[in-house]
Design an enzyme around this catalytic site. Structure first.
Site, short mmCIF file in Angstrom:
data_model
loop_
_atom_site.label_atom_id
_atom_site.label_comp_id
_atom_site.label_asym_id
_atom_site.label_seq_id
_atom_site.Cartn_x
_atom_site.Cartn_y
_atom_site.Cartn_z
CG ASP A 146 1.38 5.69 -3.37
OD1 ASP A 146 2.45 5.89 -2.97
OD2 ASP A 146 0.43 6.48 -3.25
CD GLU A 205 12.05 8.59 -2.32
OE1 GLU A 205 11.09 8.39 -2.29
OE2 GLU A 205 12.81 9.45 -1.58
N1 ADE Z 1 5.31 9.55 -2.20
C1 ADE Z 1 4.97 8.32 -2.55
N2 ADE Z 1 3.65 8.04 -2.78
C2 ADE Z 1 3.09 9.38 -2.33
C3 ADE Z 1 1.92 9.94 -2.17
N3 ADE Z 1 0.76 9.38 -2.34
N4 ADE Z 1 1.89 11.23 -1.72
C4 ADE Z 1 2.89 11.76 -1.48
N5 ADE Z 1 4.18 11.65 -1.78
C5 ADE Z 1 4.36 10.29 -2.22
#
Ligand code: ADE
Length: 237
Positions: free
Chosen positions: A197, A15
């Site tokens: 996501d 990141e």
């Molecule tokens: N970082 C990126 N996606 C995530 C998720 N679904 N839950 C927690 N941290 C995250």
């Protein structure tokens, strides 16, 4: 040390790399304390700190514990005007989230600290003060909403129930810990998150996360560059 710069706190190297590139932060960074893997980069407009990697397991030190330690040490070193918890997050199709969406916090809570003891419920949730950056978010086209933190990448049904109850738009693993330390040190706080996501989507979180990490991190670098620029005139509330 210049007192007027923002401090950006990032968990994962993947990141942070595009963010450092965009901000012209070169080199290996400086350690914050002996035995602590966190590293700090600074220039005339910003500080960026990452947690570094876990010495035992050789992976990025993600989650709330390293985030709080890194934030404390970095605040003490840099005396920032604002702390920004920056990174990727899970979004929600139910709230029109999409991969690559940039979200600025207007609320920050924990979603997995269930403590049904008198007086401890609110402690568990946290609900930390977040700097009022509505105008900046509007100018930059960032979505504003609740950022919700827990120490798991997955989402258990009780976590989902809670996140729905506070209309979470960004589920992450660090922001509320960074907010807690910022509050202790009386430094304004915000979180900038980019969706990798969709928590309530069809694809498994871990697969979708890996697929979109690079793209979302590039988006993060654009978002951070714009936010740091907009914060030039930010003064303590
Ligand atoms: N970082 C990126 N996606 C995530 C998720 N679904 N839950 C927690 N941290 C995250």
């Amino acid at each position: 040390m210049d007192q007027s710069l923002p401090l950006v706190v990032i968990a994962m190297e993947a990141e942070a790399a595009p963010v450092r590139k965009k901000l012209n932060l070169t080199g290996e960074g400086n350690p914050l304390a002996e035995g602590i893997s966190a590293r700090l980069w600074s220039n005339e407009s910003v500080h960026v700190v990452i947690n570094g990697s876990d010495a035992r397991f050789g992976v990025d030190a993600i989650g709330t514990l390293p985030a709080s330690l890194t934030t404390l040490l970095a605040i003490e070193k840099t005396n920032p005007k604002i702390v920004i918890s920056a990174g990727t997050c899970g979004g929600f199709t139910a709230r029109d989230g999409f991969i690559g969406e940039i979200i600025l916090a207007n609320r920050c809570v924990f979603h997995d600290r269930r403590i049904p003891l008198k007086g401890f419920m609110n402690y568990g949730v946290g609900d930390f003060h977040v700097a009022d950056l509505d105008e900046i978010a509007e100018r930059l086209g960032f979505r504003m909403g609740t950022v919700s933190t827990g120490d798991s990448l997955d989402s258990q049904p009780s976590d989902l129930d809670f996140m729905n109850s506070v209309t979470t738009v960004a589920k992450d693993m660090e922001a509320a810990a960074v907010a807690w330390v910022s509050a202790l040190k009386e430094v304004p706080f915000t979180a900038l998150k980019v969706t990798t996501d969709l928590v309530d989507g069809e694809i498994t979180t871990e697969d979708e996360f890996v697929t979109n990490l690079q793209y979302a991190s590039n988006r993060l670098s654009e978002g951070i560059l714009s936010l740091v620029h907009e914060l030039k005139d930010f003064r303590t509330e």
